[in-house]
Design a protein around this motif. Structure first.
Motif, short mmCIF file in Angstrom:
data_model
loop_
_atom_site.label_atom_id
_atom_site.label_comp_id
_atom_site.label_asym_id
_atom_site.label_seq_id
_atom_site.Cartn_x
_atom_site.Cartn_y
_atom_site.Cartn_z
N ALA A 247 -5.16 41.59 62.22
CA ALA A 247 -5.89 41.65 60.87
C ALA A 247 -7.31 41.35 61.08
O ALA A 247 -7.92 40.78 61.88
N VAL B 155 -10.47 39.84 59.07
CA VAL B 155 -10.48 38.95 58.06
C VAL B 155 -12.01 38.66 57.75
O VAL B 155 -12.67 38.34 58.58
N ALA C 220 -8.37 39.65 53.66
CA ALA C 220 -7.85 40.48 54.93
C ALA C 220 -8.49 41.83 54.56
O ALA C 220 -8.07 42.57 53.54
N THR D 133 -4.96 44.94 57.68
CA THR D 133 -3.81 44.50 58.61
C THR D 133 -2.93 45.53 59.12
O THR D 133 -3.05 46.67 58.67
N ALA E 160 -4.28 35.33 57.16
CA ALA E 160 -5.57 35.70 57.02
C ALA E 160 -6.13 34.61 56.49
O ALA E 160 -7.11 33.77 56.64
N TYR F 209 -7.77 38.42 63.70
CA TYR F 209 -6.80 37.55 64.01
C TYR F 209 -5.47 38.36 64.73
O TYR F 209 -5.18 39.34 64.15
#
Length: 124
Positions: free
Chosen positions: A22, A24, A31, A34, A47, A98
Motif C-alpha cells: 500500500a 499511505v 491508503a 493498495t 494503512a 507498506y
C-alpha cells in the motif's frame, strides 16, 4: 517514473513473498493505493494502524532531538514481516510504502533493496 498503480504492481510482482502493498499518506492515514491483501490482511486497516506507528516514531525522534531520517520500520511477526518505508524526495513528504511479506518465502534484505528501487521510480 511510475504512477502509484504501476509502482504497487511492480512491488507485488518483483518482491518475493509479497502478500500486499500500500501507498499511505500518514498525515491522514488514508491508503492512496493498495494491491494484494485479502481476507487475511485488510490493507485499509493496516494503512491506518501503521500510520499511528509512523507518527509515534517521528514524534519520539523529535522528543529525543534526533536529527536523522527514518529509512524504514520493520515489524516481525511469527509468519510475516511488515515493512514500512518512509518516502523521501520531492513530492513524497508524508507518504510511506507498506509491504507485508510471507516470512517463509521472503528474503528481507532483498525486499528492502527492491523496495528502495520501487520508491525511486514512484511519481505521485
Amino acid at each position: 517514473m511510475a504512477n502509484t498503480e504501476a509502482t504497487l504492481k511492480e512491488a507485488m510482482t518483483t518482491i518475493e513473498g509479497t502478500i500486499g502493498v500500500a501507498l499511505v499518506d500518514y498525515s491522514s492515514g488514508m491508503a492512496l493505493g493498495t494491491l494484494g491483501g485479502g481476507k487475511e490482511l485488510d490493507l485499509a486497516v493496516a494503512a491506518a494502524g501503521n500510520t499511528d506507528v509512523v507518527r509515534a516514531k517521528v514524534r519520539t525522534m523529535e522528543l529525543l532531538g534526533l536529527k536523522d531520517e527514518i529509512e524504514d520500520i520493520l515489524i516481525t511477526l511469527g509468519s510475516q514481516y511488515h515493512l514500512i518505508r518512509l518516502l523521501t524526495g520531492r513530492g513524497h513528504s508524508g507518504l510511506f510504502l507498506y509491504l507485508a511479506l510471507d516470512k517463509g518465502r521472503a528474503n528481507l534484505a532483498m525486499a528492502r533493496h527492491q523496495l528502495r528501487k520501487v520508491e525511486a521510480e514512484l511519481e505521485v
